[in-house]
Design a protein around this motif. Structure first.
Motif, PDB file in Angstrom:
ATOM      1  N   TYR A  23     -22.642  22.960 -27.746  1.00 24.99           N
ATOM      2  CA  TYR A  23     -23.077  22.116 -28.851  1.00 24.99           C
ATOM      3  C   TYR A  23     -21.928  21.260 -29.366  1.00 24.99           C
ATOM      4  N   SER A  24     -22.298  20.233 -30.112  1.00 24.84           N
ATOM      5  CA  SER A  24     -21.327  19.410 -30.829  1.00 24.84           C
ATOM      6  C   SER A  24     -22.021  18.807 -32.038  1.00 24.84           C
ATOM      7  N   TYR A  25     -21.291  18.673 -33.139  1.00 27.97           N
ATOM      8  CA  TYR A  25     -21.842  17.996 -34.311  1.00 27.97           C
ATOM      9  C   TYR A  25     -20.721  17.270 -35.047  1.00 27.97           C
ATOM     10  N   THR A  26     -21.104  16.249 -35.773  1.00 24.36           N
ATOM     11  CA  THR A  26     -20.195  15.477 -36.610  1.00 24.36           C
ATOM     12  C   THR A  26     -20.582  15.671 -38.057  1.00 24.36           C
ATOM     13  N   ALA A  27     -19.620  15.988 -38.909  1.00 26.19           N
ATOM     14  CA  ALA A  27     -19.893  16.189 -40.335  1.00 26.19           C
ATOM     15  C   ALA A  27     -18.827  15.488 -41.167  1.00 26.19           C
ATOM     16  N   PRO A  28     -19.261  14.671 -42.154  1.00 22.60           N
ATOM     17  CA  PRO A  28     -20.642  14.283 -42.439  1.00 22.60           C
ATOM     18  C   PRO A  28     -21.234  13.489 -41.265  1.00 22.60           C
ATOM     19  N   GLU A  29     -22.538  13.626 -41.090  1.00 24.44           N
ATOM     20  CA  GLU A  29     -23.189  12.969 -39.972  1.00 24.44           C
ATOM     21  C   GLU A  29     -23.414  11.488 -40.260  1.00 24.44           C
ATOM     22  N   PRO A  30     -22.930  10.590 -39.398  1.00 26.89           N
ATOM     23  CA  PRO A  30     -23.171   9.158 -39.597  1.00 26.89           C
ATOM     24  C   PRO A  30     -24.640   8.804 -39.331  1.00 26.89           C
ATOM     25  N   ASP A  31     -25.064   7.689 -39.867  1.00 28.05           N
ATOM     26  CA  ASP A  31     -26.404   7.181 -39.573  1.00 28.05           C
ATOM     27  C   ASP A  31     -26.527   6.876 -38.081  1.00 28.05           C
ATOM     28  N   GLU A  32     -27.727   7.017 -37.577  1.00 25.32           N
ATOM     29  CA  GLU A  32     -28.063   6.682 -36.189  1.00 25.32           C
ATOM     30  C   GLU A  32     -27.445   7.629 -35.167  1.00 25.32           C
ATOM     31  N   MET A  33     -26.959   8.771 -35.601  1.00 24.33           N
ATOM     32  CA  MET A  33     -26.312   9.695 -34.679  1.00 24.33           C
ATOM     33  C   MET A  33     -27.263  10.133 -33.563  1.00 24.33           C
ATOM     34  N   ARG A  34     -28.472  10.450 -33.910  1.00 29.35           N
ATOM     35  CA  ARG A  34     -29.412  11.004 -32.924  1.00 29.35           C
ATOM     36  C   ARG A  34     -29.862   9.978 -31.888  1.00 29.35           C
ATOM     37  N   ARG A  35     -29.512   8.720 -32.091  1.00 30.82           N
ATOM     38  CA  ARG A  35     -29.884   7.678 -31.121  1.00 30.82           C
ATOM     39  C   ARG A  35     -28.779   7.384 -30.104  1.00 30.82           C
ATOM     40  N   GLN A  36     -27.651   8.083 -30.220  1.00 28.71           N
ATOM     41  CA  GLN A  36     -26.520   7.795 -29.335  1.00 28.71           C
ATOM     42  C   GLN A  36     -26.700   8.479 -27.979  1.00 28.71           C
ATOM     43  N   PRO A  37     -26.239   7.838 -26.901  1.00 31.20           N
ATOM     44  CA  PRO A  37     -26.389   8.431 -25.565  1.00 31.20           C
ATOM     45  C   PRO A  37     -25.493   9.652 -25.370  1.00 31.20           C
ATOM     46  N   LEU A  38     -25.989  10.589 -24.584  1.00 32.33           N
ATOM     47  CA  LEU A  38     -25.245  11.794 -24.233  1.00 32.33           C
ATOM     48  C   LEU A  38     -25.276  11.970 -22.712  1.00 32.33           C
ATOM     49  N   GLU A  39     -24.267  12.619 -22.205  1.00 36.57           N
ATOM     50  CA  GLU A  39     -24.229  12.993 -20.787  1.00 36.57           C
ATOM     51  C   GLU A  39     -23.807  14.456 -20.713  1.00 36.57           C
ATOM     52  N   PRO A  40     -24.228  15.163 -19.637  1.00 35.13           N
ATOM     53  CA  PRO A  40     -25.101  14.758 -18.532  1.00 35.13           C
ATOM     54  C   PRO A  40     -26.563  14.633 -18.972  1.00 35.13           C
ATOM     55  N   ALA A  41     -27.454  14.431 -18.009  1.00 33.18           N
ATOM     56  CA  ALA A  41     -28.850  14.134 -18.319  1.00 33.18           C
ATOM     57  C   ALA A  41     -29.540  15.246 -19.087  1.00 33.18           C
ATOM     58  N   ALA A  42     -29.113  16.505 -18.911  1.00 34.66           N
ATOM     59  CA  ALA A  42     -29.759  17.630 -19.589  1.00 34.66           C
ATOM     60  C   ALA A  42     -29.413  17.701 -21.071  1.00 34.66           C
ATOM     61  N   ALA A  43     -28.392  16.961 -21.514  1.00 32.96           N
ATOM     62  CA  ALA A  43     -27.985  16.999 -22.920  1.00 32.96           C
ATOM     63  C   ALA A  43     -28.989  16.260 -23.790  1.00 32.96           C
ATOM     64  N   ARG A  44     -29.122  16.692 -25.035  1.00 30.01           N
ATOM     65  CA  ARG A  44     -30.075  16.071 -25.950  1.00 30.01           C
ATOM     66  C   ARG A  44     -29.668  16.349 -27.392  1.00 30.01           C
ATOM     67  N   TRP A  45     -30.270  15.596 -28.288  1.00 31.17           N
ATOM     68  CA  TRP A  45     -30.091  15.818 -29.719  1.00 31.17           C
ATOM     69  C   TRP A  45     -31.219  16.701 -30.224  1.00 31.17           C
ATOM     70  N   THR A  46     -30.900  17.596 -31.165  1.00 31.49           N
ATOM     71  CA  THR A  46     -31.912  18.423 -31.788  1.00 31.49           C
ATOM     72  C   THR A  46     -31.618  18.514 -33.273  1.00 31.49           C
ATOM     73  N   GLU A  47     -32.653  18.644 -34.077  1.00 33.61           N
ATOM     74  CA  GLU A  47     -32.475  18.729 -35.522  1.00 33.61           C
ATOM     75  C   GLU A  47     -32.160  20.153 -35.934  1.00 33.61           C
ATOM     76  N   SER A  48     -31.237  20.320 -36.874  1.00 33.32           N
ATOM     77  CA  SER A  48     -30.848  21.639 -37.358  1.00 33.32           C
ATOM     78  C   SER A  48     -30.428  21.537 -38.812  1.00 33.32           C
ATOM     79  N   ASN A  49     -31.204  22.151 -39.673  1.00 33.39           N
ATOM     80  CA  ASN A  49     -30.905  22.175 -41.105  1.00 33.39           C
ATOM     81  C   ASN A  49     -30.684  20.785 -41.680  1.00 33.39           C
ATOM     82  N   GLY A  50     -31.520  19.846 -41.268  1.00 33.60           N
ATOM     83  CA  GLY A  50     -31.463  18.504 -41.824  1.00 33.60           C
ATOM     84  C   GLY A  50     -30.454  17.581 -41.177  1.00 33.60           C
TER      85      GLY A  50
END
Length: 319
Positions: A229-256
Motif C-alpha cells: 500500500y501507499s498513501y499521501t497525507a494530507p491527501e491532495p485533490d484528484e489523488m484517486r485519478r492518478q495512474p499506478l503501475e503495475p496493472a494490478a495496482a488500484r486506488w481504494t477508499e479507506s476511512n474517507g
C-alpha cells in the motif's frame, strides 16, 4: 526457497490474531521503556536474522538495559539484559493470557519493573478485555509464523531499497505492533495543522506532510488479504485519478481517503517481484509528490546524492 510464499489471511487467521496480541504486549513495554522519538519512531519492532526485536530499551532507574526478541525460527521469546542475564520461553501452546503472565514473570525475574501502562489490546475487537484474561486466542502455527517472518523479511528488503531512493527525511523501515504492518515514510518539510479532534498519537505521527509505503497482512476492516500500500497525507485533490503501475495496482477508499493498493497475490509470483513492487511504490509516490508540490530534488537513485558519483562507481566503506 519461495521468497514470497502464499499467505492468505484465512489460512492462518487464528494464529495471526494470537501473534498480533503477543506483539502488542511486548510493544507496550517497549513504549514504556524507550526514549521518545519524533513520529513515535522508538516504538515499532525491527527485523533480525531470526525474527523481530524491540532493540535495547532503557536505561531504567537502576541502569538496566534490556532487549526483547521474538525468534521465529525456534519460536521462543527472549528477554536479555545488557549485564548478560536472560530468560526465554516457548511461544507455542500459550494463550494470550498465558503469554502475558510468562512475559511479565520473565521481566520480574530479571528485576525489570516496566509493565504496559494500558494492558489491553489496541484497536482490536476485544479492546475492553485485559490481556491477562484472554484465554480465547491461543492458536500458534509455527509454519505459518515462519512464513509471516519470511514475507516480512522480503518486504523489508524491498522497502530498504525504496527508502534509498529519497534523500529527504525518511523513517526507518519498521514493523508496527498496533496495526501489524511494515512501512517506511517519506516526509516533506511542511508542517500540518491537525484539527482539535485529532488524538496525540495522530498529531505527532502526521505533524508533517507524509507519503507512507508499506505492506499489511490483511484484516476484516480495511482490506481482507495481504497487500502492498501507499498513501499521501494530507491527501491532495484528484489523488484517486492518478495512474499506478503495475496493472494490478488500484486506488481504494479507506476511512474517507484513498489508498494505492497492490494485492500480494497479484505480484508475488512475478518473474521479478521486487522490481514490480518498487514500480508500484514509485508511481504512488510520484502521484502524491506531484499533486502536493514536493521538491523533486530529494530523489537519489541508488542511494547516491552526489550527481557526479555514478551508482556503480561509489566507493565502499573503508576504501
Amino acid at each position: 526457497m519461495d521468497l514470497f510464499p502464499p499467505l492468505p489471511r484465512e489460512s492462518w487467521a487464528p494464529t495471526k490474531e494470537t501473534l498480533h496480541r503477543f506483539l502488542q504486549i511486548v510493544g507496550k513495554v517497549r513504549l514504556a521503556a524507550s526514549v521518545r522519538r519524533n513520529h513515535w519512531w522508538n516504538v515499532p519492532f525491527h527485523l533480525t536474522g531470526d525474527g523481530i526485536t524491540t532493540r535495547p530499551s532503557g536505561p531504567l532507574g537502576d541502569g538496566t538495559v534490556f532487549t526483547v526478541d521474538f525468534d521465529f525460527t525456534t519460536h521462543r521469546l527472549r528477554v536479555l539484559t545488557l549485564a548478560g542475564r536472560q530468560v526465554s520461553f516457548s511461544l507455542m501452546g500459550l494463550s494470550v493470557g498465558d503469554f502475558y503472565r510468562e512475559f511479565t514473570g520473565a521481566l520480574a525475574h530479571l528485576g525489570i519493573s516496566t509493565l504496559p501502562e494500558h494492558p489491553y489490546p489496541f484497536d482490536l475487537p476485544d479492546a475492553a478485555r485485559p490481556f491477562a484474561e484472554d484465554d480465547e486466542h491461543a492458536a500458534y502455527d509455527p509454519v505459518a509464523v515462519n512464513r509471516y517472518w519470511t514475507v516480512l523479511t522480503q518486504v523489508m528488503l524491498v522497502l530498504e531499497k525504496y527508502a534509498a531512493g529519497y534523500s529527504g527525511k525518511t523513517s526507518p523501515v519498521h514493523h508496527f505492533w498496533h496495526t501489524f504492518d511494515i512501512a517506511v515514510t517519506r516526509f516533506s518539510d511542511r508542517h500540518v495543522t491537525q484539527g482539535l479532534s485529532a488524538d496525540p498519537v495522530t498529531r505527532e505521527a502526521y505533524s508533517r506532510e507524509v507519503i507512507s509505503s508499506g505492506f499489511w497482512f490483511g484484516d476484516e476492516r480495511s482490506y481482507p488479504e495481504p497487500a502492498f500500500y501507499s498513501y499521501t497525507a494530507p491527501e491532495p485533490d484528484e489523488m484517486r485519478r492518478q495512474p499506478l503501475e503495475p496493472a494490478a495496482a488500484r486506488w481504494t477508499e479507506s476511512n474517507g481517503s484513498h489508498l494505492a493498493l497492490l494485492p500480494y497475490d497479484d505480484v508475488r509470483t512475478a518473474p521479478d517481484a521486487p522490481a514490480e513492487i518498487l514500480r508500484f511504490y514509485d508511481t504512488a509516490y510520484a502521484a502524491g509528490a506531484r499533486l502536493a508540490g514536493w521538491h523533486t530534488d530529494r530523489l537519489c537513485p541508488g542511494g547516491v546524492t552526489d550527481p557526479q558519483a555514478p551508482v556503480a562507481a561509489r566507493p565502499r566503506p573503508g576504501t
